[in-house]
Design an enzyme around this catalytic site. Structure first.
Site, PDB file in Angstrom:
ATOM      1  N   GLU A 282     -97.452  75.699 -47.261  1.00 12.50           N
ATOM      2  CA  GLU A 282     -96.158  75.105 -47.594  1.00 12.50           C
ATOM      3  C   GLU A 282     -95.090  75.505 -46.588  1.00 12.50           C
ATOM      4  O   GLU A 282     -94.344  76.476 -46.805  1.00 12.50           O
ATOM      5  CB  GLU A 282     -95.724  75.519 -49.011  1.00 12.50           C
ATOM      6  CG  GLU A 282     -96.572  74.890 -50.095  1.00 12.50           C
ATOM      7  CD  GLU A 282     -96.014  75.093 -51.491  1.00 12.50           C
ATOM      8  OE1 GLU A 282     -95.044  75.874 -51.669  1.00 12.50           O
ATOM      9  OE2 GLU A 282     -96.536  74.467 -52.427  1.00 12.50           O
ATOM     10  N   GLU A 374    -102.410  71.084 -53.583  1.00 18.00           N
ATOM     11  CA  GLU A 374    -101.972  72.004 -54.638  1.00 18.00           C
ATOM     12  C   GLU A 374    -100.978  71.296 -55.545  1.00 18.00           C
ATOM     13  O   GLU A 374    -100.100  70.575 -55.072  1.00 18.00           O
ATOM     14  CB  GLU A 374    -101.289  73.241 -54.008  1.00 18.00           C
ATOM     15  CG  GLU A 374    -100.830  74.259 -55.041  1.00 18.00           C
ATOM     16  CD  GLU A 374    -100.033  75.419 -54.436  1.00 18.00           C
ATOM     17  OE1 GLU A 374    -100.509  76.013 -53.442  1.00 18.00           O
ATOM     18  OE2 GLU A 374     -98.937  75.703 -54.952  1.00 18.00           O
TER      19      GLU A 374
END
Ligand code: IDC
Length: 456
Positions: A282, A374
């Site tokens: 991320e 995710e």
């Protein structure tokens, strides 16, 4: 001479040679090492190492072991490429012995110097798996019908993930929690449950880089990841190798680590069909162009070792395609990573990210190959109430668009995003009705439905 014989006897016991001599009723996992000192002189010795692969066939292997201390050096080695760092020795298979079928052995040898003490190495590993030589339960053979068995090597075709028949597939599965914290959750019983009861198509292996992760022990985390790749492969599941960068948010902070890590795992797993590489979890607080620059440096490292694997790159704003930073997928469409066989990650947490994010995904999905590597059913903290309505909208959308996903997390973490109740990983039961949380029950319901992968 007496000392030499005693040494040989000790080695035989330590290395479990007697255990391995029994009848092999079933295929075994792991490896066996027969180590013998074949000559000894003042300050030096010569040794033979015979390593037998008791696991699934390998193409490309590294034998690791530890010298008693850094003063003991390999001076010359043969039948492998030898290197030593401090007390840690690696021997990498060469052209004529790099393929080891189950039960096949490679004979290596070396001369070493020692400055005192006993020159007996310990902790032999083959591709990161301890060579205890003991017979364990065989991993379930990937029978026809497993996700990897049916789909084989994946590739990107247009905006889709496609199988060996060049047909689009959607993979549905689970992510580990940080393996540095929840390593006990990933064992034969839990992975059997994931593959057989959940019918999960994939296991995402979340290897944090910071927060006591990879940076603290690169070799150790690399072999843990490799071990989980093997465990997934043995059960016919895809393995998503997640280089779980999070804080700091600029993946370039970890560029050198990423190159080292991916060079190693890509070389080691190049022959496998079940591996997908996710190079930055991320990115946050960083521009898309900086992420793109990182990707264009890491991807060639992977391709050099493993040319045909799919690679996934994280996007701006915690892999929100930039939406959490007020942008959207058009910044990627207008400035894509210069690489083929590439997908872009999108993450969401259902209680925090709703219609605006779903609209952005719907728009981007016709232009970019997306993979939800995710997501959570809860808030972005990983906790709070599960949002069933938003989760259902999200999963219906992903099914409709054929976008693959992995849920955070297959673990017993004390937070509502975890699929297993706290304490589950302390026991051996991962299949009983009492082990699932509310989120786990919802996900298992969604994931375990028939895949109907296209084969023609
Ligand atoms: C969270 C874990 C939590 C842990 C924290 C540490 O659930 O137990 O303490 O990380 O950093 C992400 C990240 C993922 C987060 C998760 C939930 O990829 O690492 O896990 N999340 O906050 N992005 C959005 C949410």
């Amino acid at each position: 001479m007496k000392r030499l014989l005693a040494l040989l006897a000790t080695c035989a016991t330590v290395l479990g040679l007697t255990a391995a001599a029994g009848p092999q009723a079933a295929a075994a996992t792991g490896c066996k090492v027969e180590y013998s000192v074949t000559g000894q002189w003042a300050g030096g010795f010569q040794a033979g190492v015979k390593v037998t692969n008791l696991g699934t066939p390998v193409t490309g292997w590294t034998l690791g072991f530890a010298m008693p201390d850094a003063g003991q050096r390999i001076t010359q080695g043969w039948n492998a490429t030898w290197s030593q760092s401090g007390p840690t020795v690696s021997a990498v298979g060469v052209d004529w012995n790099r393929t080891l079928a189950t039960g096949a052995a490679a004979d290596l040898g070396f001369t070493g110097s020692f400055t005192g003490g006993n020159p007996r190495p310990t902790a032999f590993t083959l591709n990161g798996v301890a060579c205890t030589g003991s017979l364990e339960e065989p991993p379930p053979a990937p029978a026809d019908g497993t996700p990897v068995g049916v789909n084989g090597q994946l590739h990107v075709c247009g905006v889709h993930l496609c199988n060996q028949y060049d047909r689009p597939v959607q993979l549905r599965g689970m992510s580990t929690h940080g393996v540095q914290w929840f390593g006990t959750c990933y064992n034969a019983a839990s992975l059997d449950a994931l593959a057989r009861d959940w019918k999960s198509d994939l296991l995402r292996i979340a290897m944090y880089v910071q927060e006591d992760g990879y940076e603290t022990d690169p070799a150790g985390f690399t072999s843990r990841v490799n071990g989980l790749v093997d465990q997934a492969e043995a059960r016919g599941m895809y393995a998503l190798i997640d280089f779980h960068t999070l804080t700091p948010g600029d993946p370039n902070y970890n560029l050198d680590r990423a190159k080292t890590f991916f060079a190693s795992v890509a070389a080691r797993n190049a022959g496998k069909k079940n591996v997908i590489y996710e190079i930055a979890n991320e990115p946050n607080g960083v521009s898309w162009s900086a992420i793109k620059n990182y990707a264009e440096q890491v991807i060639p490292v992977i391709r050099a070792a493993d040319p045909d694997a799919v690679v996934i790159v994280g996007t701006r704003g915690w892999s929100s395609l930039g939406v959490s930073d007020g942008s959207d997928g058009s910044e990627v469409v207008n400035n894509p990573v210069n690489a083929t066989n590439l997908m872009y990650a999108f993450h969401f947490y259902a209680a925090s990210h709703k219609d605006a994010y779903r609209a952005a995904v719907s728009r981007a999905a016709s232009q970019l190959p997306l993979f939800v590597t995710e997501f959570g059913t809860v808030s972005a903290t990983g906790g709070g109430e599960m949002d069933r309505a938003s989760t259902t909208s999200w999963l219906d959308l992903l099914d409709q668009l054929g976008i693959s996903y992995a849920n955070w997390t297959y673990s017993d973490a004390p937070e509502s995003s975890a699929a297993l109740r706290p304490g589950t990983c302390d026991g051996g039961d991962y299949s009983g009705s009492g082990v699932l949380t509310e989120s786990g029950a919802l996900l298992k319901n969604r994931i375990s439905t028939a895949d109907n992968f296209p084969t023609g």
